[in-house]
Scaffold this motif. Structure first.
Motif, PDB file in Angstrom:
ATOM      1  N   LYS A   1       1.694  21.363  34.793  1.00  0.00           N
ATOM      2  CA  LYS A   1       1.544  21.526  36.398  1.00  0.00           C
ATOM      3  C   LYS A   1       0.301  20.762  36.771  1.00  0.00           C
ATOM      4  N   PHE A   2      -0.832  20.945  35.982  1.00  0.00           N
ATOM      5  CA  PHE A   2      -2.115  20.293  36.603  1.00  0.00           C
ATOM      6  C   PHE A   2      -2.359  18.968  36.140  1.00  0.00           C
ATOM      7  N   TRP A   3      -2.302  18.760  34.553  1.00  0.00           N
ATOM      8  CA  TRP A   3      -2.561  17.321  34.186  1.00  0.00           C
ATOM      9  C   TRP A   3      -1.278  16.412  34.422  1.00  0.00           C
ATOM     10  N   SER A   4      -0.076  16.964  34.585  1.00  0.00           N
ATOM     11  CA  SER A   4       0.903  15.948  35.153  1.00  0.00           C
ATOM     12  C   SER A   4       0.424  15.235  36.249  1.00  0.00           C
ATOM     13  N   GLN A   5       0.121  16.365  37.326  1.00  0.00           N
ATOM     14  CA  GLN A   5      -0.382  15.830  38.766  1.00  0.00           C
ATOM     15  C   GLN A   5      -1.741  14.627  38.824  1.00  0.00           C
ATOM     16  N   TYR A   6      -2.518  15.240  37.778  1.00  0.00           N
ATOM     17  CA  TYR A   6      -3.728  14.552  37.704  1.00  0.00           C
ATOM     18  C   TYR A   6      -3.548  13.077  37.225  1.00  0.00           C
ATOM     19  N   TRP A   7      -2.684  12.976  36.348  1.00  0.00           N
ATOM     20  CA  TRP A   7      -2.609  11.689  35.797  1.00  0.00           C
ATOM     21  C   TRP A   7      -1.449  10.764  36.579  1.00  0.00           C
ATOM     22  N   SER A   8      -0.652  11.367  37.215  1.00  0.00           N
ATOM     23  CA  SER A   8       0.244  10.715  38.247  1.00  0.00           C
ATOM     24  C   SER A   8      -0.359  10.106  39.264  1.00  0.00           C
ATOM     25  N   VAL A   9      -1.498  10.896  39.759  1.00  0.00           N
ATOM     26  CA  VAL A   9      -2.351  10.050  40.848  1.00  0.00           C
ATOM     27  C   VAL A   9      -3.040   8.870  40.172  1.00  0.00           C
ATOM     28  N   PHE A  10      -3.776   9.060  39.119  1.00  0.00           N
ATOM     29  CA  PHE A  10      -4.439   8.016  38.363  1.00  0.00           C
ATOM     30  C   PHE A  10      -3.511   6.732  38.116  1.00  0.00           C
ATOM     31  N   ALA A  11      -2.396   7.030  37.825  1.00  0.00           N
ATOM     32  CA  ALA A  11      -1.470   6.117  37.456  1.00  0.00           C
ATOM     33  C   ALA A  11      -0.871   5.087  38.782  1.00  0.00           C
ATOM     34  N   ALA A  12      -0.971   5.911  39.600  1.00  0.00           N
ATOM     35  CA  ALA A  12      -0.432   5.489  41.077  1.00  0.00           C
ATOM     36  C   ALA A  12      -1.616   4.568  41.633  1.00  0.00           C
ATOM     37  N   LEU A  13      -2.911   4.850  41.426  1.00  0.00           N
ATOM     38  CA  LEU A  13      -4.107   4.353  42.064  1.00  0.00           C
ATOM     39  C   LEU A  13      -3.670   2.832  42.471  1.00  0.00           C
ATOM     40  N   PRO A  14      -3.375   1.917  41.460  1.00  0.00           N
ATOM     41  CA  PRO A  14      -3.443   0.491  41.704  1.00  0.00           C
ATOM     42  C   PRO A  14      -2.400   0.101  42.822  1.00  0.00           C
ATOM     43  N   GLN A  15      -1.159   0.966  42.946  1.00  0.00           N
ATOM     44  CA  GLN A  15      -0.302   0.792  44.048  1.00  0.00           C
ATOM     45  C   GLN A  15      -0.707   1.438  45.477  1.00  0.00           C
ATOM     46  N   LEU A  16      -1.526   2.327  45.395  1.00  0.00           N
ATOM     47  CA  LEU A  16      -1.736   3.031  46.680  1.00  0.00           C
ATOM     48  C   LEU A  16      -2.497   2.360  47.740  1.00  0.00           C
TER      49      LEU A  16
ATOM     50  N   PHE B   1       6.499   4.341  35.211  1.00  0.00           N
ATOM     51  CA  PHE B   1       6.946   4.812  36.621  1.00  0.00           C
ATOM     52  C   PHE B   1       6.568   3.912  37.541  1.00  0.00           C
ATOM     53  N   PHE B   2       5.006   3.725  37.764  1.00  0.00           N
ATOM     54  CA  PHE B   2       4.365   3.135  38.724  1.00  0.00           C
ATOM     55  C   PHE B   2       4.285   1.609  38.488  1.00  0.00           C
ATOM     56  N   ALA B   3       4.557   1.095  37.393  1.00  0.00           N
ATOM     57  CA  ALA B   3       4.112  -0.363  36.813  1.00  0.00           C
ATOM     58  C   ALA B   3       4.318  -1.316  37.783  1.00  0.00           C
ATOM     59  N   ASP B   4       5.419  -1.109  38.355  1.00  0.00           N
ATOM     60  CA  ASP B   4       6.078  -2.261  39.367  1.00  0.00           C
ATOM     61  C   ASP B   4       6.277  -1.673  40.609  1.00  0.00           C
ATOM     62  N   ALA B   5       5.723  -0.735  41.028  1.00  0.00           N
ATOM     63  CA  ALA B   5       5.974   0.074  42.354  1.00  0.00           C
ATOM     64  C   ALA B   5       5.494  -0.962  43.487  1.00  0.00           C
ATOM     65  N   PRO B   6       5.957  -0.891  44.582  1.00  0.00           N
ATOM     66  CA  PRO B   6       5.517  -1.679  45.858  1.00  0.00           C
ATOM     67  C   PRO B   6       4.146  -0.934  46.362  1.00  0.00           C
ATOM     68  N   PRO B   7       3.438  -1.417  47.256  1.00  0.00           N
ATOM     69  CA  PRO B   7       2.444  -0.972  47.817  1.00  0.00           C
ATOM     70  C   PRO B   7       2.704   0.204  48.318  1.00  0.00           C
ATOM     71  N   LEU B   8       2.185   1.450  48.167  1.00  0.00           N
ATOM     72  CA  LEU B   8       2.519   2.877  48.467  1.00  0.00           C
ATOM     73  C   LEU B   8       1.584   3.168  49.873  1.00  0.00           C
ATOM     74  N   SER B   9       2.329   3.681  50.716  1.00  0.00           N
ATOM     75  CA  SER B   9       1.583   4.358  51.751  1.00  0.00           C
ATOM     76  C   SER B   9       1.280   6.065  51.527  1.00  0.00           C
ATOM     77  N   GLY B  10       2.050   6.521  50.436  1.00  0.00           N
ATOM     78  CA  GLY B  10       2.078   8.060  50.283  1.00  0.00           C
ATOM     79  C   GLY B  10       2.784   8.225  48.765  1.00  0.00           C
ATOM     80  N   LEU B  11       2.046   9.477  48.287  1.00  0.00           N
ATOM     81  CA  LEU B  11       2.682   9.867  47.029  1.00  0.00           C
ATOM     82  C   LEU B  11       2.633  11.633  47.245  1.00  0.00           C
ATOM     83  N   PHE B  12       3.763  12.022  46.719  1.00  0.00           N
ATOM     84  CA  PHE B  12       4.089  13.465  46.628  1.00  0.00           C
ATOM     85  C   PHE B  12       4.469  13.675  45.056  1.00  0.00           C
ATOM     86  N   THR B  13       3.808  14.708  44.629  1.00  0.00           N
ATOM     87  CA  THR B  13       4.001  15.157  43.326  1.00  0.00           C
ATOM     88  C   THR B  13       4.493  16.701  43.094  1.00  0.00           C
ATOM     89  N   PRO B  14       5.631  16.920  43.258  1.00  0.00           N
ATOM     90  CA  PRO B  14       6.003  18.286  43.033  1.00  0.00           C
ATOM     91  C   PRO B  14       6.542  18.615  41.906  1.00  0.00           C
TER      92      PRO B  14
END
Length: 236
Positions: A105-120, A68-81
């Motif tokens: 609920k927990f690990w899904s958000q944990y790994w979402s932030v981790f995967a998004a880090l290069p783009q944030l 999902f995050f592989a070719d995302a643009p530089p991100l100013s924010g992330l929301f993980t509901p």
């Protein structure tokens, strides 16, 4: 945040995620949304218009999150509901309402932030989502613990990832499409109970939760905080 920034929302095809996406697009930002259902994703993108893009994602699968995050643009924010889970009593000893709940609920958000880090971007804002049961449990001990863990995760990440800002939105019962799709008798009974437990006497509106998430994304002086948008539930 300045206009024409890019944001990502995992769980952006309905409810508060979609409501936040609408707010971001309306002010000129771009939003990358993700959801499990291709049909709901297509409907959400049609509703949001040219300011949005999206792809399906399974938050239970780290590979899917990374894609999902592989070719995302530089991100100013992330929301993980986005979350998928069931709750149940501790005495039931059911892994689906304990270990699987944390996975959904927990690990899904944990790994979402981790995967998004290069783009944030360095001073981007991340908003996790817990729930007011973290501070006032009414049974379902694993659910209360999971929400409390997410709030602790926000504090820990705020310290470790600074100057990236990480906060947590903790909603109470909210009148979402998920609730509206349930049988009326079940929904109305749950709402009556909630009305007696909170101070404002009604469930939150999706738009109120989206406004709270947007506030946390935008305010550059708030990090490591949990915002309880719960109608005063935790005060009773």
């Amino acid at each position: 945040m300045s206009s024409k920034a890019s944001y990502a929302i995992l769980g952006g095809t309905s409810g508060m995620g979609l409501a936040l996406a609408e707010r971001l697009v309306s002010r000129g930002d771009h939003v990358l949304i993700g959801g499990r259902s291709p049909g709901r994703l297509a409907a959400a993108l049609d509703r949001l218009g040219e300011g949005a893009s999206g792809r399906t994602v399974d938050v239970l699968d780290r590979g899917s999150i990374e894609a999902f995050f592989a070719d995302a643009p530089p991100l100013s924010g992330l929301f993980t509901p986005a979350a998928t889970y069931r709750t149940g009593a501790f005495r039931d000893g059911d892994t689906d309402t304990s270990e699987a709940l944390f996975q959904g609920k927990f690990w899904s958000q944990y790994w979402s932030v981790f995967a998004a880090l290069p783009q944030l971007l360095p001073q981007a804002g991340v908003v996790l989502m817990s729930g007011a049961a973290s501070a006032r449990p009414l049974g379902a001990a694993a659910y209360a613990a999971c929400n409390a863990a997410l709030e602790g995760l926000a504090r820990g990440l705020a310290v470790e990832l600074s100057p990236l800002r990480v906060n947590c939105l903790s909603p109470g019962t909210t009148d979402t499409p998920l609730w509206r799709d349930r049988p009326a008798e079940q929904r109305e009974a749950a709402y009556r109970q909630w009305n007696s437990l909170c101070l404002v006497g009604r469930p939150a509106r999706v738009e109120e939760q989206a406004d709270a998430a947007l506030f946390l994304l935008d305010n550059a002086n708030i990090t490591g905080t949990t915002l309880y948008c719960d109608g005063g539930y935790t005060l009773r």
